[in-house]
Design a protein around this motif. Structure first.
Motif, PDB file in Angstrom:
ATOM      1  N   VAL A  71       2.766  -9.488   2.271  1.00  0.00           N
ATOM      2  CA  VAL A  71       1.617  -9.577   1.372  1.00  0.00           C
ATOM      3  C   VAL A  71       2.041  -9.186  -0.039  1.00  0.00           C
ATOM      4  O   VAL A  71       2.663  -8.139  -0.243  1.00  0.00           O
ATOM      5  CB  VAL A  71       0.457  -8.665   1.834  1.00  0.00           C
ATOM      6  CG1 VAL A  71      -0.747  -8.817   0.911  1.00  0.00           C
ATOM      7  CG2 VAL A  71       0.070  -8.967   3.276  1.00  0.00           C
ATOM      8  N   ALA A  72       1.693 -10.051  -0.993  1.00  0.00           N
ATOM      9  CA  ALA A  72       1.886  -9.745  -2.406  1.00  0.00           C
ATOM     10  C   ALA A  72       0.514  -9.469  -3.013  1.00  0.00           C
ATOM     11  O   ALA A  72      -0.512  -9.894  -2.488  1.00  0.00           O
ATOM     12  CB  ALA A  72       2.548 -10.915  -3.127  1.00  0.00           C
ATOM     13  N   GLN A  73       0.519  -8.742  -4.123  1.00  0.00           N
ATOM     14  CA  GLN A  73      -0.723  -8.454  -4.825  1.00  0.00           C
ATOM     15  C   GLN A  73      -0.501  -8.739  -6.304  1.00  0.00           C
ATOM     16  O   GLN A  73       0.581  -8.484  -6.833  1.00  0.00           O
ATOM     17  CB  GLN A  73      -1.118  -6.997  -4.619  1.00  0.00           C
ATOM     18  CG  GLN A  73      -2.485  -6.639  -5.173  1.00  0.00           C
ATOM     19  CD  GLN A  73      -2.831  -5.201  -4.867  1.00  0.00           C
ATOM     20  OE1 GLN A  73      -2.075  -4.292  -5.191  1.00  0.00           O
ATOM     21  NE2 GLN A  73      -3.964  -4.984  -4.224  1.00  0.00           N
ATOM     22  N   GLY A  74      -1.538  -9.283  -6.935  1.00  0.00           N
ATOM     23  CA  GLY A  74      -1.446  -9.570  -8.359  1.00  0.00           C
ATOM     24  C   GLY A  74      -2.770  -9.292  -9.039  1.00  0.00           C
ATOM     25  O   GLY A  74      -3.811  -9.184  -8.389  1.00  0.00           O
ATOM     26  N   ARG A 101       2.051 -15.794  -8.072  1.00  0.00           N
ATOM     27  CA  ARG A 101       2.391 -16.327  -9.405  1.00  0.00           C
ATOM     28  C   ARG A 101       1.705 -17.665  -9.667  1.00  0.00           C
ATOM     29  O   ARG A 101       1.252 -17.931 -10.780  1.00  0.00           O
ATOM     30  CB  ARG A 101       3.900 -16.452  -9.532  1.00  0.00           C
ATOM     31  CG  ARG A 101       4.576 -15.088  -9.561  1.00  0.00           C
ATOM     32  CD  ARG A 101       6.087 -15.194  -9.620  1.00  0.00           C
ATOM     33  NE  ARG A 101       6.689 -13.867  -9.596  1.00  0.00           N
ATOM     34  CZ  ARG A 101       7.695 -13.518  -8.805  1.00  0.00           C
ATOM     35  NH1 ARG A 101       8.255 -14.406  -7.989  1.00  0.00           N
ATOM     36  NH2 ARG A 101       8.167 -12.295  -8.835  1.00  0.00           N
ATOM     37  N   ALA A 102       1.611 -18.514  -8.628  1.00  0.00           N
ATOM     38  CA  ALA A 102       0.968 -19.824  -8.781  1.00  0.00           C
ATOM     39  C   ALA A 102      -0.521 -19.687  -9.094  1.00  0.00           C
ATOM     40  O   ALA A 102      -1.114 -20.580  -9.701  1.00  0.00           O
ATOM     41  CB  ALA A 102       1.171 -20.654  -7.519  1.00  0.00           C
ATOM     42  N   SER A 103      -1.124 -18.565  -8.711  1.00  0.00           N
ATOM     43  CA  SER A 103      -2.542 -18.352  -8.978  1.00  0.00           C
ATOM     44  C   SER A 103      -2.808 -17.976 -10.433  1.00  0.00           C
ATOM     45  O   SER A 103      -3.951 -17.921 -10.864  1.00  0.00           O
ATOM     46  CB  SER A 103      -3.086 -17.251  -8.073  1.00  0.00           C
ATOM     47  OG  SER A 103      -2.690 -15.977  -8.554  1.00  0.00           O
ATOM     48  N   GLY A 104      -1.734 -17.658 -11.156  1.00  0.00           N
ATOM     49  CA  GLY A 104      -1.886 -17.213 -12.537  1.00  0.00           C
ATOM     50  C   GLY A 104      -2.036 -15.707 -12.659  1.00  0.00           C
ATOM     51  O   GLY A 104      -2.252 -15.189 -13.753  1.00  0.00           O
ATOM     52  N   SER A 105      -1.925 -15.004 -11.552  1.00  0.00           N
ATOM     53  CA  SER A 105      -2.041 -13.546 -11.578  1.00  0.00           C
ATOM     54  C   SER A 105      -0.830 -12.929 -12.257  1.00  0.00           C
ATOM     55  O   SER A 105       0.254 -13.507 -12.269  1.00  0.00           O
ATOM     56  CB  SER A 105      -2.140 -12.994 -10.155  1.00  0.00           C
ATOM     57  OG  SER A 105      -3.316 -13.440  -9.530  1.00  0.00           O
TER      58      SER A 105
END
Length: 121
Positions: A71-74, A101-105
């Motif tokens: 799980v990553a968090q941004g 990163r693809a979400s723009g977070s």
């Protein structure tokens, strides 16, 4: 000299399951690996997330059969978002970061290292 016929032996190796659950309001999460069924993995992940009911309700965000979860968090604005990933060994963390990163977070980082549920021979 005669060749002996090749004997094919099938070995039944039971699958293993993992799951990750989260409470989207509080951001609390929990997981389970090496369970004998998807239902058991999801139930354990929810139980770990809810911590005796203090963090209810938690919902399963991702599950895996014979694979790995990370799980990553941004951060997007003031809100933190989790990006769970279920992949084959060695790929879950990279995929979770890619999703973040693809979400723009911004400030994407791994918050749950890769945990694998693989059959035991």
């Amino acid at each position: 000299q005669r060749k002996q016929p090749t004997e094919i032996v099938n070995i039944d190796v039971p699958s293993k399951y993992g799951a990750w659950a989260t409470n989207n309001k509080t951001g609390v999460s929990g997981g389970a690996i090496d369970m004998d069924s998807r239902a058991a993995a999801e139930k354990a992940a929810i139980k770990n997330c809810e911590q005796g009911g203090r963090n209810a309700p938690c919902k399963v965000a991702v599950w895996v059969r014979n694979g790995c979860i990370a799980v990553a968090q941004g951060k997007s604005g003031k809100k933190w978002t989790a990006f769970p990933s279920a992949k084959e060994p060695g790929l879950a963390e990279a995929d979770a970061l890619r999703q973040c990163r693809a979400s723009g977070s911004s400030q994407c980082s791994i918050v749950a290292n890769e945990g694998c549920s693989m059959p035991k021979y």
